[in-house]
Design a protein around this motif. Structure first.
Motif, PDB file in Angstrom:
ATOM      1  N   ILE A 143       0.841  -1.195   0.000  1.00  0.00           N
ATOM      2  CA  ILE A 143       0.000   0.000   0.000  1.00  0.00           C
ATOM      3  C   ILE A 143       0.875   1.244   0.000  1.00  0.00           C
ATOM      4  O   ILE A 143       1.990   1.241   0.539  1.00  0.00           O
ATOM      5  CB  ILE A 143      -0.956   0.054   1.211  1.00  0.00           C
ATOM      6  CG1 ILE A 143      -0.181  -0.054   2.529  1.00  0.00           C
ATOM      7  CG2 ILE A 143      -2.014  -1.033   1.123  1.00  0.00           C
ATOM      8  CD1 ILE A 143      -1.045   0.107   3.780  1.00  0.00           C
ATOM      9  N   CYS A 144       0.379   2.312  -0.595  1.00  0.00           N
ATOM     10  CA  CYS A 144       1.043   3.609  -0.484  1.00  0.00           C
ATOM     11  C   CYS A 144       0.003   4.704  -0.659  1.00  0.00           C
ATOM     12  O   CYS A 144      -1.082   4.473  -1.202  1.00  0.00           O
ATOM     13  CB  CYS A 144       2.185   3.762  -1.484  1.00  0.00           C
ATOM     14  SG  CYS A 144       1.696   3.842  -3.216  1.00  0.00           S
ATOM     15  N   ALA A 145       0.329   5.896  -0.175  1.00  0.00           N
ATOM     16  CA  ALA A 145      -0.617   7.007  -0.243  1.00  0.00           C
ATOM     17  C   ALA A 145       0.130   8.319  -0.109  1.00  0.00           C
ATOM     18  O   ALA A 145       1.182   8.392   0.533  1.00  0.00           O
ATOM     19  CB  ALA A 145      -1.670   6.894   0.854  1.00  0.00           C
ATOM     20  N   GLU A 146      -0.423   9.362  -0.724  1.00  0.00           N
ATOM     21  CA  GLU A 146       0.112  10.721  -0.606  1.00  0.00           C
ATOM     22  C   GLU A 146      -1.045  11.709  -0.512  1.00  0.00           C
ATOM     23  O   GLU A 146      -2.060  11.539  -1.203  1.00  0.00           O
ATOM     24  CB  GLU A 146       0.999  11.063  -1.790  1.00  0.00           C
ATOM     25  CG  GLU A 146       2.324  10.324  -1.804  1.00  0.00           C
ATOM     26  CD  GLU A 146       3.203  10.782  -2.935  1.00  0.00           C
ATOM     27  OE1 GLU A 146       3.961  11.753  -2.749  1.00  0.00           O
ATOM     28  OE2 GLU A 146       3.126  10.169  -4.019  1.00  0.00           O
ATOM     29  N   PRO A 147      -0.917  12.776   0.304  1.00  0.00           N
ATOM     30  CA  PRO A 147      -2.042  13.676   0.557  1.00  0.00           C
ATOM     31  C   PRO A 147      -2.163  14.849  -0.409  1.00  0.00           C
ATOM     32  O   PRO A 147      -3.170  15.558  -0.374  1.00  0.00           O
ATOM     33  CB  PRO A 147      -1.751  14.186   1.972  1.00  0.00           C
ATOM     34  CG  PRO A 147      -0.251  14.215   2.031  1.00  0.00           C
ATOM     35  CD  PRO A 147       0.205  13.041   1.222  1.00  0.00           C
ATOM     36  N   GLU A 148      -1.164  15.086  -1.244  1.00  0.00           N
ATOM     37  CA  GLU A 148      -1.251  16.218  -2.178  1.00  0.00           C
ATOM     38  C   GLU A 148      -0.441  15.914  -3.423  1.00  0.00           C
ATOM     39  O   GLU A 148       0.783  15.762  -3.362  1.00  0.00           O
ATOM     40  CB  GLU A 148      -0.728  17.507  -1.530  1.00  0.00           C
ATOM     41  CG  GLU A 148      -0.871  18.721  -2.434  1.00  0.00           C
ATOM     42  CD  GLU A 148      -0.351  19.989  -1.788  1.00  0.00           C
ATOM     43  OE1 GLU A 148      -0.706  21.080  -2.260  1.00  0.00           O
ATOM     44  OE2 GLU A 148       0.423  19.889  -0.810  1.00  0.00           O
ATOM     45  N   LEU A 149      -1.123  15.830  -4.567  1.00  0.00           N
ATOM     46  CA  LEU A 149      -0.461  15.496  -5.817  1.00  0.00           C
ATOM     47  C   LEU A 149      -1.151  16.214  -6.980  1.00  0.00           C
ATOM     48  O   LEU A 149      -2.309  16.623  -6.884  1.00  0.00           O
ATOM     49  CB  LEU A 149      -0.521  13.985  -6.078  1.00  0.00           C
ATOM     50  CG  LEU A 149       0.291  13.079  -5.143  1.00  0.00           C
ATOM     51  CD1 LEU A 149      -0.093  11.622  -5.379  1.00  0.00           C
ATOM     52  CD2 LEU A 149       1.782  13.275  -5.354  1.00  0.00           C
ATOM     53  N   SER A 150      -0.422  16.330  -8.092  1.00  0.00           N
ATOM     54  CA  SER A 150      -0.969  16.850  -9.339  1.00  0.00           C
ATOM     55  C   SER A 150      -1.148  15.705 -10.329  1.00  0.00           C
ATOM     56  O   SER A 150      -0.591  14.614 -10.139  1.00  0.00           O
ATOM     57  CB  SER A 150      -0.036  17.911  -9.920  1.00  0.00           C
ATOM     58  OG  SER A 150       0.096  19.006  -9.032  1.00  0.00           O
ATOM     59  N   ILE A 151      -1.894  15.945 -11.395  1.00  0.00           N
ATOM     60  CA  ILE A 151      -2.161  14.899 -12.381  1.00  0.00           C
ATOM     61  C   ILE A 151      -0.868  14.330 -12.941  1.00  0.00           C
ATOM     62  O   ILE A 151      -0.740  13.114 -13.134  1.00  0.00           O
ATOM     63  CB  ILE A 151      -3.073  15.441 -13.497  1.00  0.00           C
ATOM     64  CG1 ILE A 151      -4.503  15.630 -12.972  1.00  0.00           C
ATOM     65  CG2 ILE A 151      -3.085  14.501 -14.694  1.00  0.00           C
ATOM     66  CD1 ILE A 151      -5.464  16.180 -13.994  1.00  0.00           C
ATOM     67  N   TRP A 152       0.113  15.190 -13.209  1.00  0.00           N
ATOM     68  CA  TRP A 152       1.361  14.681 -13.793  1.00  0.00           C
ATOM     69  C   TRP A 152       2.147  13.800 -12.821  1.00  0.00           C
ATOM     70  O   TRP A 152       2.982  13.014 -13.246  1.00  0.00           O
ATOM     71  CB  TRP A 152       2.229  15.831 -14.290  1.00  0.00           C
ATOM     72  CG  TRP A 152       2.423  16.949 -13.312  1.00  0.00           C
ATOM     73  CD1 TRP A 152       3.245  16.965 -12.224  1.00  0.00           C
ATOM     74  CD2 TRP A 152       1.761  18.209 -13.332  1.00  0.00           C
ATOM     75  NE1 TRP A 152       3.145  18.151 -11.558  1.00  0.00           N
ATOM     76  CE2 TRP A 152       2.245  18.961 -12.222  1.00  0.00           C
ATOM     77  CE3 TRP A 152       0.831  18.816 -14.184  1.00  0.00           C
ATOM     78  CZ2 TRP A 152       1.818  20.251 -11.932  1.00  0.00           C
ATOM     79  CZ3 TRP A 152       0.410  20.101 -13.896  1.00  0.00           C
ATOM     80  CH2 TRP A 152       0.893  20.803 -12.786  1.00  0.00           C
ATOM     81  N   ASP A 153       1.873  13.914 -11.530  1.00  0.00           N
ATOM     82  CA  ASP A 153       2.493  13.009 -10.558  1.00  0.00           C
ATOM     83  C   ASP A 153       1.870  11.618 -10.598  1.00  0.00           C
ATOM     84  O   ASP A 153       2.511  10.638 -10.206  1.00  0.00           O
ATOM     85  CB  ASP A 153       2.338  13.548  -9.128  1.00  0.00           C
ATOM     86  CG  ASP A 153       3.007  14.885  -8.909  1.00  0.00           C
ATOM     87  OD1 ASP A 153       4.168  15.035  -9.314  1.00  0.00           O
ATOM     88  OD2 ASP A 153       2.357  15.788  -8.337  1.00  0.00           O
TER      89      ASP A 153
END
Length: 263
Positions: free
Chosen positions: A208-218
């Motif tokens: 599992i992994c998660a991130e709280p703030e990203l853009s579409i290109w990420d």
């Protein structure tokens, strides 16, 4: 089902071109670094790669739109290439080899715009991952030298490996307590950062992994690779795809529990 073989071949060509620039400028003594309005760094290599890939796409796919981290969106239509010239610029400028060029093709469909081709090329690691909708996910040096990848079959949170980028984003969104609670429940946590946790989910070394703030290109390239490897990729709100501004990726078996704790 649509055939994306030619688009995937083009993505490999684009990645080859990007790798030649990024490797040449990696650890260069004259690397120029500026600060963007959002206070994140950008190097001359970031700009050079995106400019190069835009020119390549203008010749190879003149009717397709393009969105990039450094130069924004150009063109209109049902197909759009999404580029992150160097994902992990902070690593890049400090000489850490964990960075990659992310290339994705997105198409409009019944469920809105979604990624259909994804390419992640990390030349300093000697790794490349790719996928196209309906064809599976792969890693290797190229289309003729590839191994198919698949997510893990770990089904218990207590046996899971959880990867993330940093703590600061979770703290800024008042989700740090939930994040820490999850980290205590899993078997192992590691902050690999940027693109790499998603590729590890796709090849089954992380669950599992998660991130709280990203853009579409990420997210666009990672999304289709994870899904084609048998996993799930959603926002923390559970909405499939890359439009939620954050991300949760898993082997699928643990996705509900991941969202329950962080969503």
């Amino acid at each position: 089902m649509a055939d994306y073989h030619d688009d995937l071949r083009l993505a490999h060509v684009l990645a080859d071109h990007a790798d030649s620039v990024t490797l040449d400028r990696f650890k260069a003594l004259d690397l120029k670094i500026d600060t963007k309005p959002d206070l994140t760094p950008v190097s001359d290599a970031d700009k050079a790669v995106e400019d190069l890939l835009r020119n390549d796409l203008k010749r190879a796919r003149p009717r397709d739109a393009v969105m990039g981290e450094e130069f924004g969106a150009t063109g209109h239509g049902p197909r759009r290439w999404v580029i992150d010239p160097i994902d992990g610029t902070k690593n890049y400028i400090r000489g850490v080899p964990v960075w990659a060029t992310l290339i994705a093709l997105m198409e409009l469909g019944p469920g809105g715009e979604q990624p259909v081709v994804g390419m992640v090329s990390a030349p300093a690691l000697g790794r490349r991952w790719w996928a196209a909708k309906g064809t599976g996910a792969f890693t290797g040096r190229g289309l003729t030298k590839a191994n198919r990848i698949q997510v893990s079959d770990v089904s218990q949170l207590g046996d899971a490996s959880f990867a993330y980028s940093s703590l600061t984003g979770w703290e800024a969104r008042d989700r740090l307590p939930a994040f820490l609670d999850l980290s205590r429940e899993v078997w192992r946590t590691r902050a690999y950062g940027d693109f790499w946790p998603y590729m590890m989910v796709a090849e089954g070394s992380v669950d599992i992994c998660a991130e709280p703030e990203l853009s579409i290109w990420d997210m666009a390239a990672a999304c289709v690779i994870v899904e084609e490897a048998g996993g799930r990729f959603t926002g923390l709100d559970g909405v499939p795809g890359v439009h939620s501004g954050d991300a949760a990726a898993s082997n699928g078996l643990l996705h509900g529990e991941l969202l329950q704790r962080l969503g």
